[in-house]
Design a protein around this motif. Structure first.
Motif, mmCIF file in Angstrom:
data_model
loop_
_atom_site.group_PDB
_atom_site.id
_atom_site.type_symbol
_atom_site.label_atom_id
_atom_site.label_comp_id
_atom_site.label_asym_id
_atom_site.label_seq_id
_atom_site.Cartn_x
_atom_site.Cartn_y
_atom_site.Cartn_z
ATOM 1 N N ASP A 120 5.284 -21.831 17.805
ATOM 2 C CA ASP A 120 5.163 -21.885 19.311
ATOM 3 C C ASP A 120 4.864 -20.438 20.028
ATOM 4 O OD1 ASP A 120 5.030 -22.975 21.719
ATOM 5 O OD2 ASP A 120 7.234 -23.080 22.103
ATOM 6 N N PHE A 121 4.131 -19.670 19.227
ATOM 7 C CA PHE A 121 3.982 -18.432 19.425
ATOM 8 C C PHE A 121 2.348 -18.278 20.235
ATOM 9 C CE2 PHE A 121 3.052 -13.818 18.748
ATOM 10 C CZ PHE A 121 4.121 -13.349 19.081
ATOM 11 N N ASP A 122 2.164 -17.675 21.149
ATOM 12 C CA ASP A 122 0.963 -17.494 21.814
ATOM 13 C C ASP A 122 0.142 -16.310 21.401
ATOM 14 O OD1 ASP A 122 -1.113 -17.717 23.627
ATOM 15 O OD2 ASP A 122 -0.249 -16.900 25.220
ATOM 16 N N ILE A 123 -0.761 -16.446 20.305
ATOM 17 C CA ILE A 123 -1.156 -15.306 19.647
ATOM 18 C C ILE A 123 -2.291 -14.932 20.302
ATOM 19 C CG2 ILE A 123 -2.425 -14.588 17.493
ATOM 20 C CD1 ILE A 123 -0.540 -16.656 15.901
ATOM 21 N N VAL A 124 -2.428 -13.703 20.686
ATOM 22 C CA VAL A 124 -3.535 -13.324 21.378
ATOM 23 C C VAL A 124 -4.608 -12.381 20.398
ATOM 24 C CG1 VAL A 124 -2.557 -13.554 23.633
ATOM 25 C CG2 VAL A 124 -2.512 -10.936 22.289
ATOM 26 N N ASP A 125 -4.057 -11.689 19.479
ATOM 27 C CA ASP A 125 -4.963 -10.779 18.741
ATOM 28 C C ASP A 125 -4.277 -10.709 17.396
ATOM 29 O OD1 ASP A 125 -6.768 -8.944 18.019
ATOM 30 O OD2 ASP A 125 -5.690 -7.056 18.761
ATOM 31 N N ARG A 126 -4.930 -10.445 16.326
ATOM 32 C CA ARG A 126 -4.289 -10.156 15.164
ATOM 33 C C ARG A 126 -5.266 -8.997 14.402
ATOM 34 N NH1 ARG A 126 -6.522 -15.136 11.303
ATOM 35 N NH2 ARG A 126 -8.180 -15.584 12.695
ATOM 36 N N ARG A 127 -4.595 -8.305 13.345
ATOM 37 C CA ARG A 127 -5.334 -7.303 12.396
ATOM 38 C C ARG A 127 -5.156 -7.963 10.946
ATOM 39 N NH1 ARG A 127 -4.452 -2.804 16.847
ATOM 40 N NH2 ARG A 127 -4.871 -4.623 18.262
ATOM 41 N N VAL A 128 -6.045 -8.016 10.250
ATOM 42 C CA VAL A 128 -5.791 -8.707 8.703
ATOM 43 C C VAL A 128 -6.750 -7.615 7.955
ATOM 44 C CG1 VAL A 128 -5.964 -10.501 7.341
ATOM 45 C CG2 VAL A 128 -5.654 -10.780 9.672
ATOM 46 N N ILE A 129 -5.707 -7.036 7.069
ATOM 47 C CA ILE A 129 -6.232 -6.039 6.116
ATOM 48 C C ILE A 129 -6.012 -6.628 4.773
ATOM 49 C CG2 ILE A 129 -6.368 -3.606 5.189
ATOM 50 C CD1 ILE A 129 -5.485 -2.857 7.938
ATOM 51 N N TYR A 130 -6.908 -7.055 3.886
ATOM 52 C CA TYR A 130 -6.663 -7.453 2.498
ATOM 53 C C TYR A 130 -6.816 -6.401 1.438
ATOM 54 C CZ TYR A 130 -7.626 -12.107 4.625
ATOM 55 O OH TYR A 130 -7.613 -13.226 5.492
ATOM 56 N N LEU A 131 -5.490 -6.004 0.762
ATOM 57 C CA LEU A 131 -5.623 -4.800 0.019
ATOM 58 C C LEU A 131 -5.694 -5.290 -1.380
ATOM 59 C CD1 LEU A 131 -2.641 -2.779 1.456
ATOM 60 C CD2 LEU A 131 -4.892 -2.317 1.820
ATOM 61 N N GLY A 132 -6.727 -4.784 -2.184
ATOM 62 C CA GLY A 132 -6.859 -4.909 -3.695
ATOM 63 C C GLY A 132 -7.844 -4.175 -4.418
ATOM 64 N N TYR A 133 -8.483 -4.832 -5.050
ATOM 65 C CA TYR A 133 -9.491 -4.046 -5.927
ATOM 66 C C TYR A 133 -11.129 -4.540 -6.018
ATOM 67 C CZ TYR A 133 -5.352 -1.795 -7.434
ATOM 68 O OH TYR A 133 -4.029 -1.111 -7.677
ATOM 69 N N CYS A 134 -12.170 -3.605 -5.536
ATOM 70 C CA CYS A 134 -13.365 -4.072 -5.487
ATOM 71 C C CYS A 134 -13.975 -4.235 -7.056
ATOM 72 C CB CYS A 134 -14.263 -3.187 -4.812
ATOM 73 S SG CYS A 134 -14.586 -1.593 -5.939
ATOM 74 N N PRO A 135 -15.045 -5.112 -7.238
ATOM 75 C CA PRO A 135 -15.403 -5.539 -8.418
ATOM 76 C C PRO A 135 -15.598 -4.244 -9.332
ATOM 77 C CG PRO A 135 -16.889 -6.445 -7.003
ATOM 78 C CD PRO A 135 -15.742 -5.502 -6.051
ATOM 79 N N ASP A 136 -16.096 -3.001 -8.982
ATOM 80 C CA ASP A 136 -16.318 -1.739 -9.801
ATOM 81 C C ASP A 136 -14.753 -1.382 -10.228
ATOM 82 O OD1 ASP A 136 -18.748 -1.949 -8.904
ATOM 83 O OD2 ASP A 136 -18.961 -0.255 -7.592
ATOM 84 N N CYS A 137 -13.939 -1.378 -9.282
ATOM 85 C CA CYS A 137 -12.501 -1.027 -9.901
ATOM 86 C C CYS A 137 -11.760 -1.816 -10.597
ATOM 87 C CB CYS A 137 -11.696 -0.354 -8.540
ATOM 88 S SG CYS A 137 -12.425 1.021 -7.760
ATOM 89 N N ALA A 138 -11.844 -3.122 -10.173
ATOM 90 C CA ALA A 138 -11.105 -4.208 -11.021
ATOM 91 C C ALA A 138 -11.852 -4.115 -12.537
ATOM 92 C CB ALA A 138 -11.390 -5.569 -10.539
ATOM 93 N N GLY A 139 -12.764 -3.981 -12.647
ATOM 94 C CA GLY A 139 -13.498 -3.683 -14.116
ATOM 95 C C GLY A 139 -12.670 -2.480 -14.895
ATOM 96 N N ASP A 140 -12.653 -1.350 -14.226
ATOM 97 C CA ASP A 140 -12.466 -0.326 -14.787
ATOM 98 C C ASP A 140 -10.770 -0.508 -15.009
ATOM 99 O OD1 ASP A 140 -14.433 1.084 -14.401
ATOM 100 O OD2 ASP A 140 -13.703 2.285 -12.715
ATOM 101 N N ARG A 141 -10.081 -1.173 -13.958
ATOM 102 C CA ARG A 141 -8.572 -1.559 -14.480
ATOM 103 C C ARG A 141 -8.305 -2.456 -15.753
ATOM 104 N NH1 ARG A 141 -4.227 -3.400 -10.891
ATOM 105 N NH2 ARG A 141 -5.471 -5.495 -10.762
ATOM 106 N N GLU A 142 -9.307 -3.110 -15.929
ATOM 107 C CA GLU A 142 -9.003 -4.147 -17.292
ATOM 108 C C GLU A 142 -9.254 -3.158 -18.487
ATOM 109 O OE1 GLU A 142 -11.487 -7.427 -16.482
ATOM 110 O OE2 GLU A 142 -10.379 -7.847 -14.773
ATOM 111 N N SER A 143 -10.421 -2.280 -18.333
ATOM 112 C CA SER A 143 -10.364 -1.397 -19.499
ATOM 113 C C SER A 143 -9.565 -0.585 -19.837
ATOM 114 C CB SER A 143 -11.696 -0.846 -19.595
ATOM 115 O OG SER A 143 -11.962 -0.051 -18.461
ATOM 116 N N MET A 144 -8.522 -0.217 -18.700
ATOM 117 C CA MET A 144 -7.499 0.892 -19.103
ATOM 118 C C MET A 144 -6.551 0.482 -20.086
ATOM 119 S SD MET A 144 -6.838 2.991 -15.556
ATOM 120 C CE MET A 144 -6.283 1.628 -14.534
#
Ligand SMILES: [Zn+2]
Ligand SMILES: [Zn+2]
Length: 144
Positions: A120-144
Motif C-alpha cells: 500500500d505504498f505510493d511509489i513515485v520513483d525508483r532507481r534500479v542498479i543491477y550489479l554483476g559481470y559483463c560477458p567479457d569479465c564473466a568469461g575471465d572469471r571462469e578461467s581464473m
C-alpha cells in the motif's frame, strides 16, 4: 537529446545563475556521453576552464541532480564511484563490478505495481542498479 542552451534555460527558470563553470559542466555531461564520474567531469571541464575547482564540479552535479536534470547513480561503492547520467528518461542500469562498464536497460514494469499493492505504498520513483559481470569479465572469471 537536450542541448546546453535548454539546460541553461532550465537552470534560469529555477532561479539559478548560469556561470561559465556551470555551462562547461553541462557541456561535458552532454558531449562525453552517459554515466560519468565527477572526476571525469572535472578533468574534462579543466580543458576549458583550467581553474575550475573540484567543489564547484561536485556542487553543480548535486544541484543538477536535485533539479532532475541529471540522474545520480549511487553504486554503493563510495562517493567517487557515483555516476551522473544526463539521460533522465526511465531506464535502469547494469553495472559490471570488474571493468565498470555501464549499460542502459529498459525498465521492467510489474515490480512497482506489485509492491504498490502488497505494501500500500505510493511509489513515485525508483532507481534500479543491477550489479554483476559483463560477458567479457564473466568469461575471465571462469578461467581464473
Ligand atoms: Zn566487465
Ligand atoms: Zn543510463
Amino acid at each position: 537529446m537536450i542541448s546546453v542552451d535548454e539546460v541553461c534555460a532550465k537552470l534560469r527558470t529555477e532561479g539559478r545563475r548560469v556561470t561559465p563553470q556551470r555551462r562547461v559542466i553541462v557541456q561535458v555531461l552532454l558531449e562525453d556521453g552517459a554515466h560519468l564520474t565527477a572526476d571525469h567531469v572535472l578533468k574534462a571541464a579543466r580543458c576549458e576552464l583550467p581553474d575550475i575547482s573540484p567543489a564547484t564540479v561536485y556542487n553543480t552535479l548535486h544541484e543538477l541532480a536535485a533539479l532532475g536534470i541529471v540522474q545520480e547513480l549511487d553504486l554503493g561503492l563510495g562517493l567517487e564511484e557515483r555516476l551522473y547520467d544526463i539521460d533522465t528518461g526511465e531506464h535502469d542500469h547494469l553495472v559490471c563490478l570488474r571493468c565498470g562498464r555501464v549499460e542502459d536497460v529498459p525498465r521492467r514494469n510489474g515490480v512497482a505495481s506489485s509492491l504498490r499493492e502488497d505494501h500500500d505504498f505510493d511509489i513515485v520513483d525508483r532507481r534500479v542498479i543491477y550489479l554483476g559481470y559483463c560477458p567479457d569479465c564473466a568469461g575471465d572469471r571462469e578461467s581464473m
